[in-house]
Design an enzyme around this catalytic site. Sequence first.
Site, PDB file in Angstrom:
ATOM      1  N   ASP A 130      -6.306  -1.946   3.913  1.00  0.00           N
ATOM      2  CA  ASP A 130      -4.922  -2.399   3.829  1.00  0.00           C
ATOM      3  C   ASP A 130      -4.791  -3.455   2.718  1.00  0.00           C
ATOM      4  O   ASP A 130      -5.556  -4.422   2.688  1.00  0.00           O
ATOM      5  CB  ASP A 130      -4.548  -3.008   5.198  1.00  0.00           C
ATOM      6  CG  ASP A 130      -3.083  -3.331   5.321  1.00  0.00           C
ATOM      7  OD1 ASP A 130      -2.263  -2.654   4.677  1.00  0.00           O
ATOM      8  OD2 ASP A 130      -2.747  -4.264   6.089  1.00  0.00           O
ATOM      9  N   GLY A 169       5.117  -3.882   7.422  1.00  0.00           N
ATOM     10  CA  GLY A 169       5.899  -4.874   8.164  1.00  0.00           C
ATOM     11  C   GLY A 169       6.721  -4.215   9.261  1.00  0.00           C
ATOM     12  O   GLY A 169       7.863  -4.581   9.507  1.00  0.00           O
ATOM     13  N   GLY A 170       6.105  -3.238   9.947  1.00  0.00           N
ATOM     14  CA  GLY A 170       6.838  -2.464  10.956  1.00  0.00           C
ATOM     15  C   GLY A 170       6.983  -3.160  12.302  1.00  0.00           C
ATOM     16  O   GLY A 170       7.676  -2.672  13.182  1.00  0.00           O
ATOM     17  N   ASN A 174       2.941   0.507   9.400  1.00  0.00           N
ATOM     18  CA  ASN A 174       1.907  -0.500   9.631  1.00  0.00           C
ATOM     19  C   ASN A 174       2.304  -1.432  10.775  1.00  0.00           C
ATOM     20  O   ASN A 174       3.384  -2.025  10.746  1.00  0.00           O
ATOM     21  CB  ASN A 174       1.689  -1.316   8.362  1.00  0.00           C
ATOM     22  CG  ASN A 174       1.029  -0.497   7.271  1.00  0.00           C
ATOM     23  OD1 ASN A 174       1.042   0.736   7.311  1.00  0.00           O
ATOM     24  ND2 ASN A 174       0.436  -1.172   6.317  1.00  0.00           N
TER      25      ASN A 174
HETATM   26 ZN   LIG Z   1       1.484  -4.527   4.409  1.00  0.00          ZN
END
Ligand SMILES: [Zn+2]
Length: 301
Positions: free
Chosen positions: A80, A209-210, A230
């Site tokens: 990531d 940024g989910g 994510n």
């Molecule tokens: Zn991210």
Amino acid sequence: MLITGKEMLDVAKANKFAVPAFNAGSGQLLTAVMESAEEKQAPFIMAIHPLELEFLRDSFISQVIYECNHTKVPIAIHLDHGATIEQVIHAIKLGFTSVMIDSSHLSFEENIKTTKKVVEIAHAEGVSVEAELGTIGDTGNTVEGGVSEVIYTDPDVAEEFVSRTNIDSLAIAIGTAHGIYPKDIKPQLRLDILEEISKATEIPLVLHGGSSNPDREVMESIRLGIAKINISSDIKISFTNKLREILNGDNLEIREPNVIFPDCIVEARKTANHKFDIFNTTNKAKCFSLNYSEKLLGELV
Ligand SMILES: [Zn+2]
């Protein structure tokens, strides 16, 4: 079953579901997402940020690979927010099957240049690549970081970025931020921008940024082409809220990890289960085995 990021996301896009990329940055969180994936028969991406890898140590990846090799649920191991080519090469050598190179803070041309180089290296090893166009916000207190002001992805240049870099998936900025939003800020996803990018590009799109976005907005974004979401803060919050409760309880002698952590794992697992349900990932492990049998059948015929 260990698969690549591309194998994972192409199936997700074709079947209109999104795969959660869990930043399960500890052995306990890995257990939580593994148990949840088995229960829900849902594929997922094990996302590890360079700072998490530094904390976990390289040997942790052997544990993740072991887990992947001992389940029928499809899993990809993903770097990531890789920041440098060195980090990407290190991840590939450890056995990651997907990497992100995040050069979104650079100019458009510089972003293309770095991303293209990473694609050449990663594809030579059969590893998939995600890159980012636009910038994702940051609410503070996250390993992922970000910027205080979001620069939305420009749909007009998205296709050019994809074709010139040959990436496998594209992270877009449509108003999300890493972490949990302060109480006075309501996240507002620009679904109109997503729709335009989706029309202009063929590859699976990624939402960073989910955590803490309203479920209905997230579900709508999947309908419009998001294939990977994510999730970092939400599973960590469920876990640590329970941990705080246990450690602040009456038993001041409590110390054994196998006594402290199981209830925290249960809480993180509940959150992971919920994500699988709203992302439409539940019971989607079968999409992968079907593909495999069809392929096999095709080869035999
Ligand atoms: Zn991210």
